[in-house]
Design a protein around this motif. Sequence first.
Motif, PDB file in Angstrom:
ATOM      1  N   LEU A  58       0.850  -0.661  -0.182  1.00  0.00           N
ATOM      2  CA  LEU A  58      -0.192  -0.319  -0.178  1.00  0.00           C
ATOM      3  C   LEU A  58       1.028   1.257  -0.105  1.00  0.00           C
ATOM      4  N   GLU A  59       2.084   0.989   0.782  1.00  0.00           N
ATOM      5  CA  GLU A  59       2.644   2.429   0.803  1.00  0.00           C
ATOM      6  C   GLU A  59       3.184   2.553  -0.382  1.00  0.00           C
TER       7      GLU A  59
ATOM      8  N   ASN B 231       1.650   2.399  -3.245  1.00  0.00           N
ATOM      9  CA  ASN B 231       0.038   1.764  -3.758  1.00  0.00           C
ATOM     10  C   ASN B 231      -0.268   0.985  -5.081  1.00  0.00           C
ATOM     11  N   GLN B 232       0.357  -0.306  -4.618  1.00  0.00           N
ATOM     12  CA  GLN B 232      -0.367  -1.338  -5.152  1.00  0.00           C
ATOM     13  C   GLN B 232      -1.530  -1.820  -4.467  1.00  0.00           C
ATOM     14  N   THR B 233      -1.997  -1.415  -4.715  1.00  0.00           N
ATOM     15  CA  THR B 233      -4.021  -1.831  -4.013  1.00  0.00           C
ATOM     16  C   THR B 233      -4.821  -3.196  -4.022  1.00  0.00           C
TER      17      THR B 233
ATOM     18  N   LEU C 135      -8.189   3.762   0.215  1.00  0.00           N
ATOM     19  CA  LEU C 135      -7.730   4.354  -1.018  1.00  0.00           C
ATOM     20  C   LEU C 135      -7.868   4.199  -2.681  1.00  0.00           C
ATOM     21  N   THR C 136      -9.188   3.326  -2.556  1.00  0.00           N
ATOM     22  CA  THR C 136      -9.158   2.927  -3.792  1.00  0.00           C
ATOM     23  C   THR C 136     -11.548   3.308  -3.624  1.00  0.00           C
TER      24      THR C 136
ATOM     25  N   ALA D  35      -4.055   6.500   5.112  1.00  0.00           N
ATOM     26  CA  ALA D  35      -5.347   5.814   4.128  1.00  0.00           C
ATOM     27  C   ALA D  35      -6.979   5.733   4.287  1.00  0.00           C
TER      28      ALA D  35
END
Length: 296
Positions: A212-213, A215-217, A247-248, A277
């Motif tokens: 997540l850091e 941005n690979q959600t 985040l999404t 987040a």
Amino acid sequence: MHHYFLSVLLLFATLGAAPVVAEESRAEPTPQQQQQALQKLQEPMYKPLMERYILDELKAVRQDQQKLREDVTKQVTHAQLDTADRALTYTTDTINNVFFIITATASILVLVGWNSLRDVKNKVEDIVNTRVSVITNEYEARLNTFEEKLRERSEEILSNQEKISVTNEVHSLWMRANLESDIANKIEIFDEILNRKPEDVEAIAYKADALLELNQTEQAIELCNQALDIDSDYGYAYWQRACAYALTHKHADALADIKMSLEYSPNLRNELLHESAFASLHDNASFNAIVAGDKS
């Protein structure tokens, strides 16, 4: 005559006074003289015999070691003697039993009229062979059972040693991960932990946090699902998946996972307002109700 007598008296008086003068000359020094003598001293008047103390300690240790060696030797000797004594007793009892059987068999044969020595010999041999075979089979069975238990115990010990080794390696990797500041390196360390313990839900959740850091959600959500498939009661996996949903902008799913994470890990409630987040949820009424402690 009178002068001679006076001379003798003077001589004795002189001799008697000499020791008194010598004794007075050896009188103790005054306190002032003692203080001056102490001030002139440059080093202690005696030194502790450290070498003697160390030698005495070494001698005591050597004597204790020698005594311990003697005690261990005695114990081993007694154990060997007991084992030999038991083996000899068993052998003697077995031989006596065999001879008793032979004697009883010969007596029976004589009573029933078997006078042929050949028949007696053959019968005795059959009885002895049968008895020896039974005893041999019994001890072979016991030995096989003992070997099987020993093998199982050895396998258990080896398995425990392997688990301990893996645990130590995993602990070392966790220490490295806590000290690592680079996210990519952290992910590599978590991969090494999962190579050793593929079902470590904690490592999976923390790897999802690292993703997540970056941005690979999507990958983070997959890892959270994998962790929950292994342990559905692990609250931190719900928390990380809620972060990914937030985040999404999947707020409904994020709120549902936040409630699940707080149900299994209530201590996470203190982090609700500090989690970056969840910034998009700060204006959400349901989120604020959760922060306020409303469980409905």
